[in-house]
Design a protein around this motif. Structure first.
Motif, short mmCIF file in Angstrom:
data_model
loop_
_atom_site.label_atom_id
_atom_site.label_comp_id
_atom_site.label_asym_id
_atom_site.label_seq_id
_atom_site.Cartn_x
_atom_site.Cartn_y
_atom_site.Cartn_z
N ALA A 125 0.84 -1.20 0.00
CA ALA A 125 0.00 0.00 0.00
C ALA A 125 0.88 1.25 0.00
CB ALA A 125 -0.95 -0.01 1.19
N ALA A 126 1.87 1.24 -0.88
CA ALA A 126 2.83 2.33 -0.91
C ALA A 126 3.35 2.54 -2.33
CB ALA A 126 4.00 2.02 0.02
N PHE A 146 -1.89 -7.21 -7.17
CA PHE A 146 -2.78 -6.05 -7.10
C PHE A 146 -1.94 -4.76 -7.04
CE2 PHE A 146 -5.33 -9.45 -5.06
CZ PHE A 146 -6.33 -9.52 -6.01
N ALA A 147 -0.99 -4.66 -7.94
CA ALA A 147 -0.06 -3.54 -7.91
C ALA A 147 0.33 -3.12 -9.32
CB ALA A 147 1.19 -3.94 -7.14
N LYS A 148 0.91 -1.93 -9.41
CA LYS A 148 1.49 -1.46 -10.67
C LYS A 148 3.00 -1.56 -10.54
CE LYS A 148 -2.12 1.79 -11.93
NZ LYS A 148 -2.42 3.18 -12.27
N ARG A 149 3.59 -2.03 -11.60
CA ARG A 149 5.05 -2.17 -11.61
C ARG A 149 5.56 -1.70 -12.95
NH1 ARG A 149 6.75 -7.91 -11.95
NH2 ARG A 149 7.81 -7.49 -13.89
N MET A 171 2.69 -5.14 -3.14
CA MET A 171 1.27 -5.49 -3.00
C MET A 171 0.47 -4.21 -2.77
SD MET A 171 1.57 -8.86 -0.57
CE MET A 171 -0.19 -8.93 -0.34
N PHE A 172 -0.61 -4.05 -3.53
CA PHE A 172 -1.50 -2.90 -3.38
C PHE A 172 -0.74 -1.57 -3.46
CE2 PHE A 172 -3.28 -6.39 -0.80
CZ PHE A 172 -4.41 -6.63 -1.54
N GLY A 173 0.26 -1.51 -4.32
CA GLY A 173 1.06 -0.29 -4.42
C GLY A 173 1.62 -0.11 -5.81
N LYS A 174 2.71 0.62 -5.88
CA LYS A 174 3.33 0.92 -7.17
C LYS A 174 4.85 0.97 -7.00
CE LYS A 174 3.06 4.33 -10.89
NZ LYS A 174 2.34 5.49 -11.38
N VAL A 175 5.55 0.32 -7.93
CA VAL A 175 7.01 0.38 -7.95
C VAL A 175 7.44 0.82 -9.35
CG1 VAL A 175 9.15 -0.94 -7.87
CG2 VAL A 175 7.39 -1.35 -6.17
#
Length: 190
Positions: A125-126, A146-149, A171-175
């Protein structure tokens, strides 16, 4: 270093020399090309005799002076935003943690301890952004749920730049891993 020059060098010996070289570069005692050349020579050294000349003109190495951060360090952002940029000393294994916040790490001016480093990421979530040097080759081993990468880097870096292996999970975040600020695409879809 006051060892028999014929003795085989250990990983700890190489890390000690690398720590001295990194500090010398961070202090401005070595230029970027000098640092890169000496660091490469240190990690390719087989004997103590090959290591000694690399630090002969630098402040003396004290026993036990290699900080733990020479091989491992953690940068974290929990319920906060953390930005790490400029000239700082990265570790051979740098662990990035973001929980309910944002973590921005710029490796483009960081002192890297060798030709290859591992950056492990753990984001929940970050948002996490990692900027790599323009000539870096990025090896993407990040898992996402459930994330964007978005990893832009791949093999398009120069052949003589560092290899940055990015591992871990989001998870639930973006990298985002990119060479330039324009590649970060913070607001659009990655």
């Amino acid at each position: 270093m006051t060892h028999d020059p014929a003795l085989r060098a250990s990983d700890a010996d190489r890390d000690e020399v690398a720590a001295v070289l990194n500090e010398a570069y961070a202090d401005g005692r070595l230029t970027s090309p000098e640092h890169a050349d000496r660091l490469e020579a240190a990690y390719q050294a087989r004997t103590m005799g090959e290591l000694v000349p690399l630090t002969r003109d630098l402040p003396e190495v004290r026993a036990g002076s290699v900080p733990a951060t020479a091989t491992r360090q953690t940068v974290d952002a929990v319920f906060s935003k953390v930005v790490k940029r400029g000239r700082w000393i990265a570790s051979r294994h740098t662990h990035l943690v973001a929980r309910f916040g944002a973590l921005i790490v710029d490796l483009s001016e960081a002192v890297l301890p060798g030709r290859e480093i591992t950056v492990s990421v753990s984001a929940y979530a970050a948002k996490m952004i990692i900027r790599v040097p323009p000539d870096a080759q990025v090896i993407d081993e990040v898992g996402a749920l459930f994330a964007k990468r978005r990893v832009s880097g791949g093999d398009s870096g120069g052949g003589d730049g560092p290899v940055i292996r990015v591992t871990g999970k989001v998870m639930f975040g973006k990298v985002v891993v990119a060479r330039t600020v324009h590649d970060w695409n913070l607001h659009g879809d990655a």
